[in-house]
Scaffold this active site. Sequence first.
Site, mmCIF file in Angstrom:
data_model
loop_
_atom_site.group_PDB
_atom_site.id
_atom_site.type_symbol
_atom_site.label_atom_id
_atom_site.label_comp_id
_atom_site.label_asym_id
_atom_site.label_seq_id
_atom_site.Cartn_x
_atom_site.Cartn_y
_atom_site.Cartn_z
ATOM 1 N N THR A 159 0.872 -1.189 0.000
ATOM 2 C CA THR A 159 0.000 0.000 0.000
ATOM 3 C C THR A 159 0.904 1.232 0.000
ATOM 4 O O THR A 159 1.388 1.632 -1.042
ATOM 5 C CB THR A 159 -0.975 -0.016 1.194
ATOM 6 O OG1 THR A 159 -0.252 -0.245 2.405
ATOM 7 C CG2 THR A 159 -2.021 -1.107 1.012
ATOM 8 N N LYS A 185 4.117 -6.906 4.081
ATOM 9 C CA LYS A 185 3.849 -5.514 3.773
ATOM 10 C C LYS A 185 3.461 -4.821 5.069
ATOM 11 O O LYS A 185 2.948 -5.424 6.001
ATOM 12 C CB LYS A 185 2.741 -5.380 2.728
ATOM 13 C CG LYS A 185 1.367 -5.848 3.144
ATOM 14 C CD LYS A 185 0.526 -4.851 3.912
ATOM 15 C CE LYS A 185 0.466 -3.542 3.168
ATOM 16 N NZ LYS A 185 -0.232 -2.502 4.022
ATOM 17 N N THR A 196 2.204 -8.317 11.876
ATOM 18 C CA THR A 196 2.313 -7.062 11.155
ATOM 19 C C THR A 196 1.056 -6.850 10.354
ATOM 20 O O THR A 196 0.087 -7.569 10.510
ATOM 21 C CB THR A 196 3.532 -7.084 10.228
ATOM 22 O OG1 THR A 196 3.544 -5.884 9.489
ATOM 23 C CG2 THR A 196 3.469 -8.247 9.286
ATOM 24 N N GLU A 282 5.832 4.990 7.451
ATOM 25 C CA GLU A 282 5.440 6.107 6.590
ATOM 26 C C GLU A 282 6.212 7.380 6.931
ATOM 27 O O GLU A 282 6.156 7.870 8.058
ATOM 28 C CB GLU A 282 3.935 6.330 6.709
ATOM 29 C CG GLU A 282 3.145 5.205 6.071
ATOM 30 C CD GLU A 282 1.661 5.266 6.347
ATOM 31 O OE1 GLU A 282 0.898 4.670 5.571
ATOM 32 O OE2 GLU A 282 1.266 5.889 7.345
ATOM 33 N N ASN A 404 -0.715 10.605 5.796
ATOM 34 C CA ASN A 404 -1.957 10.154 6.424
ATOM 35 C C ASN A 404 -3.057 11.202 6.415
ATOM 36 O O ASN A 404 -4.221 10.872 6.603
ATOM 37 C CB ASN A 404 -1.662 9.681 7.844
ATOM 38 C CG ASN A 404 -1.008 8.309 7.830
ATOM 39 O OD1 ASN A 404 -1.675 7.299 7.620
ATOM 40 N ND2 ASN A 404 0.305 8.286 8.005
ATOM 41 N N THR A 409 -7.128 10.058 -0.606
ATOM 42 C CA THR A 409 -7.166 10.872 -1.824
ATOM 43 C C THR A 409 -5.833 10.863 -2.564
ATOM 44 O O THR A 409 -5.714 11.464 -3.598
ATOM 45 C CB THR A 409 -7.543 12.322 -1.486
ATOM 46 O OG1 THR A 409 -6.637 12.819 -0.495
ATOM 47 C CG2 THR A 409 -8.950 12.382 -0.934
#
Length: 409
Positions: A159, A185, A196, A282, A404, A409
């Site tokens: 992702t 992932k 995870t 991230e 985030n 979007t």
Amino acid sequence: MNTLTKSNIQKVVNGNLLSAIGFKAGGFHAGLRYNKKDLGIIVSDVEANAAAVYTQSLVQAAPIKVTKESIGKSGKMKAVIVNSACANACTGEQGLLDAYEMRNETAKKLGVENHLVAVASTGVIGEYMKMDKIKKGIEAITFSTSAEDANAFETSILTTDTGVKNCAYSAEIDGKVVTVGGAAKGSGMIHPNMATMLGFLTTDAAISSSNLQLALSQAVDATFNQITVDGDTSTNDMVIVMANGMSGTEELSPVHPEWVTFVELVRSASEDLAKKIAKDGEGATKLIEVTVEGMPTKENARAIAKTIVGSSLVKTAIYGADANWGRIIAAMGRSGISFNPNEVDIYLGDILMLKNSNPVSFSEEAAKLYLENANICIKAVLNEGEEKGTAWGCDLTYDYVKINASYRT
């Protein structure tokens, strides 16, 4: 790969989940995402014994329920079908029907019973599956033993990850080479209480489902459960392991003389993947490893370590290269674990900053220079026992907020 010895576990060069004998994989662009592969499959040549760990969140996605049912039926597994882009979580009865349909369509493709297929999903919560695209993708997806197809699978499950996560480890057991391979992932919504976001392990060892579960659970407690990116636990967390016995070893169990070797193989692969997830948090720029030593139990040491690495203040200090050890000991104090606050030693790399809970003079310039590295190690010594625990995480950056704030979007 180097020559193996019975006492030696080796990391397989360029290893992946197909490094174990008798597995195939593939990935396909079904159209769930704009232009990236979004449907993946793992297939064992023979029925494999299976085990899994799942999210402890009370809110569990439909694939979790279906996979629990599949593995619970017989402990056997032939394949796993995985999609990204849609988590199929909080989708009610329709989501459950869609997960069953994914399972059944894959079983039909392979000519096996439905319960021999596990289902996993990852992506946005609260959106329904595009089953027309999923069904066509299952029909079209191909799989093989090639490195290209292994990479296709690894890519299909991503992702917000910045890259694939894979590994494999081997050791000699009963005079045969046994391998554990894996792919995973995970980048955000990472604070697992079992595993995870998604993890897949393969092994050619001969082992029953119950003993495979034992080995997996032990490995997960020390690895996947010890990572955190942002303190959030996903609705879809799952780690599955398949063991097809094709290495030709005797059946492994806790009474087998090489049981510890096999458990270490699973742990090594799990730790490797867990650290890759933590490093790829991230917006992250640094991997943080926290080790807590000198505790009466491993569980207490692990809990303190995970609290430190999960502290937003510690994470931002690491990002800013600020050697603020006060944030470390403050995090320890709210871990919920009892310890003597007057006998704590804290190290940043090799730099001693606190001794018996008293400040130690150290070079701020040296500490700042150390904190500019990509891998940061923090150690806390509590001098109350012989056990230790380690946890992994990442720094907290401006980019985490950006990613985030506009995830959908």
